[in-house]
Scaffold this motif. Structure first.
Motif, PDB file in Angstrom:
ATOM      1  N   VAL A  56       0.781  -1.235  -0.123  1.00  0.00           N
ATOM      2  CA  VAL A  56      -0.040  -0.148   0.164  1.00  0.00           C
ATOM      3  C   VAL A  56       0.972   1.355  -0.122  1.00  0.00           C
ATOM      4  N   ARG A  57       1.994   1.198   0.745  1.00  0.00           N
ATOM      5  CA  ARG A  57       2.720   2.250   0.898  1.00  0.00           C
ATOM      6  C   ARG A  57       3.827   2.653  -0.338  1.00  0.00           C
ATOM      7  N   ARG A  58       4.293   1.545  -0.701  1.00  0.00           N
ATOM      8  CA  ARG A  58       5.634   1.527  -1.481  1.00  0.00           C
ATOM      9  C   ARG A  58       5.243   0.780  -2.738  1.00  0.00           C
ATOM     10  N   GLY A  59       4.388   0.139  -3.063  1.00  0.00           N
ATOM     11  CA  GLY A  59       4.379  -0.658  -4.398  1.00  0.00           C
ATOM     12  C   GLY A  59       3.528   0.326  -5.395  1.00  0.00           C
ATOM     13  N   PRO A  70       6.068  -4.395  -8.562  1.00  0.00           N
ATOM     14  CA  PRO A  70       6.599  -4.732  -9.738  1.00  0.00           C
ATOM     15  C   PRO A  70       7.572  -5.608 -10.385  1.00  0.00           C
ATOM     16  N   VAL A  71       8.279  -6.219  -9.106  1.00  0.00           N
ATOM     17  CA  VAL A  71       9.099  -7.227  -9.402  1.00  0.00           C
ATOM     18  C   VAL A  71       8.343  -8.543  -9.383  1.00  0.00           C
ATOM     19  N   ALA A  72       7.321  -8.673  -8.881  1.00  0.00           N
ATOM     20  CA  ALA A  72       6.532  -9.954  -8.803  1.00  0.00           C
ATOM     21  C   ALA A  72       4.999  -9.602  -8.774  1.00  0.00           C
ATOM     22  N   PRO A  73       4.501  -8.908  -9.749  1.00  0.00           N
ATOM     23  CA  PRO A  73       3.065  -8.502  -9.579  1.00  0.00           C
ATOM     24  C   PRO A  73       2.001  -9.887  -9.751  1.00  0.00           C
ATOM     25  N   ASP A  74       2.461 -11.031 -10.109  1.00  0.00           N
ATOM     26  CA  ASP A  74       1.614 -12.015  -9.802  1.00  0.00           C
ATOM     27  C   ASP A  74       1.679 -12.739  -8.536  1.00  0.00           C
ATOM     28  N   LYS A  75       2.676 -12.417  -7.675  1.00  0.00           N
ATOM     29  CA  LYS A  75       2.783 -13.023  -6.455  1.00  0.00           C
ATOM     30  C   LYS A  75       2.453 -12.113  -5.477  1.00  0.00           C
ATOM     31  N   ARG A  76       2.633 -10.705  -5.563  1.00  0.00           N
ATOM     32  CA  ARG A  76       2.338  -9.922  -4.638  1.00  0.00           C
ATOM     33  C   ARG A  76       1.538  -8.509  -5.258  1.00  0.00           C
ATOM     34  N   ALA A  77       0.281  -8.870  -4.533  1.00  0.00           N
ATOM     35  CA  ALA A  77      -0.798  -7.720  -5.178  1.00  0.00           C
ATOM     36  C   ALA A  77      -1.876  -7.708  -4.117  1.00  0.00           C
ATOM     37  N   THR A  78      -2.437  -6.637  -3.925  1.00  0.00           N
ATOM     38  CA  THR A  78      -3.481  -6.286  -2.968  1.00  0.00           C
ATOM     39  C   THR A  78      -4.312  -5.136  -3.468  1.00  0.00           C
ATOM     40  N   VAL A  79      -5.677  -5.333  -2.884  1.00  0.00           N
ATOM     41  CA  VAL A  79      -6.787  -4.139  -3.139  1.00  0.00           C
ATOM     42  C   VAL A  79      -6.700  -3.471  -2.021  1.00  0.00           C
ATOM     43  N   ALA A  80      -5.990  -3.692  -0.820  1.00  0.00           N
ATOM     44  CA  ALA A  80      -6.137  -2.889   0.263  1.00  0.00           C
ATOM     45  C   ALA A  80      -5.825  -1.510  -0.032  1.00  0.00           C
ATOM     46  N   GLY A  81      -6.730  -0.551   0.777  1.00  0.00           N
ATOM     47  CA  GLY A  81      -6.366   0.739   0.340  1.00  0.00           C
ATOM     48  C   GLY A  81      -8.052   1.582   0.507  1.00  0.00           C
ATOM     49  N   PRO A  82      -7.884   2.701   0.061  1.00  0.00           N
ATOM     50  CA  PRO A  82      -9.410   3.257   0.192  1.00  0.00           C
ATOM     51  C   PRO A  82     -10.290   2.483  -0.154  1.00  0.00           C
ATOM     52  N   GLY A  83     -11.475   2.320   0.463  1.00  0.00           N
ATOM     53  CA  GLY A  83     -12.730   1.504   0.210  1.00  0.00           C
ATOM     54  C   GLY A  83     -12.390  -0.084   0.446  1.00  0.00           C
TER      55      GLY A  83
END
Length: 149
Positions: free
Chosen positions: A37-40, A103-116
């Motif tokens: 959330v902060r650096r991705g 960006p190094v591993a978008p298929d392994k590290r992604a989230t929808v966390a954040g506003p909403g």
């Protein structure tokens, strides 16, 4: 008849260590989500699928709803991923979401966390806190039963 050597003290130790391991696992998940959330990288994505998953017999909630999200990376790759507990009411298929990914591993590290959608942050935080406190209590009980305090 004692099943474990040391009796109740050993039980407290083993259960405390087990719950402590789950607390650490949840804390590591929370750390990863907060880092994303902060650096991705952030982009807009969509809820691509909403499916029901059978957890098997003998569980309270046998069926669970799983959400699949999709997005396009900066270099043009299409990625799909699932995320835990996206929110109290979920998402409709096609709903826009803010995706944070590595960006190094978008298929392994992604989230929808954040506003909403703070569910992916709140769920591991609650588990890490609750299990951590309970594990510390059990370990303190072990130390007290052994007479070390």
């Amino acid at each position: 008849m004692q099943i474990l050597p040391g009796g109740g003290a050993t039980f407290l130790l083993l259960l405390g260590l087990l719950l402590g391991a789950f607390a650490v696992r949840s804390a590591l998940r929370l750390r990863r989500v907060l880092w994303l959330v902060r650096r991705g990288e952030h982009t807009e994505g969509r809820c691509t699928k909403r499916r029901t998953v059978d957890r098997g017999p003998g569980t309270d909630r046998r069926y669970a709803t799983e959400y699949v999200f999709g997005f396009r990376t900066g270099d043009g790759r299409d990625v799909e991923f699932t995320d835990t507990a996206p929110g109290p009411f979920g998402f409709e298929v096609g709903a826009p979401v803010r995706v944070s990914y590595d960006p190094v591993a978008p298929d392994k590290r992604a989230t929808v966390a954040g506003p909403g959608a703070w569910g992916p942050v709140l769920l591991p935080a609650a588990f890490a806190t609750g299990l951590g406190v309970f594990a510390l209590g059990l370990l303190y009980g072990f130390v007290a039963v052994r007479g070390w305090v």
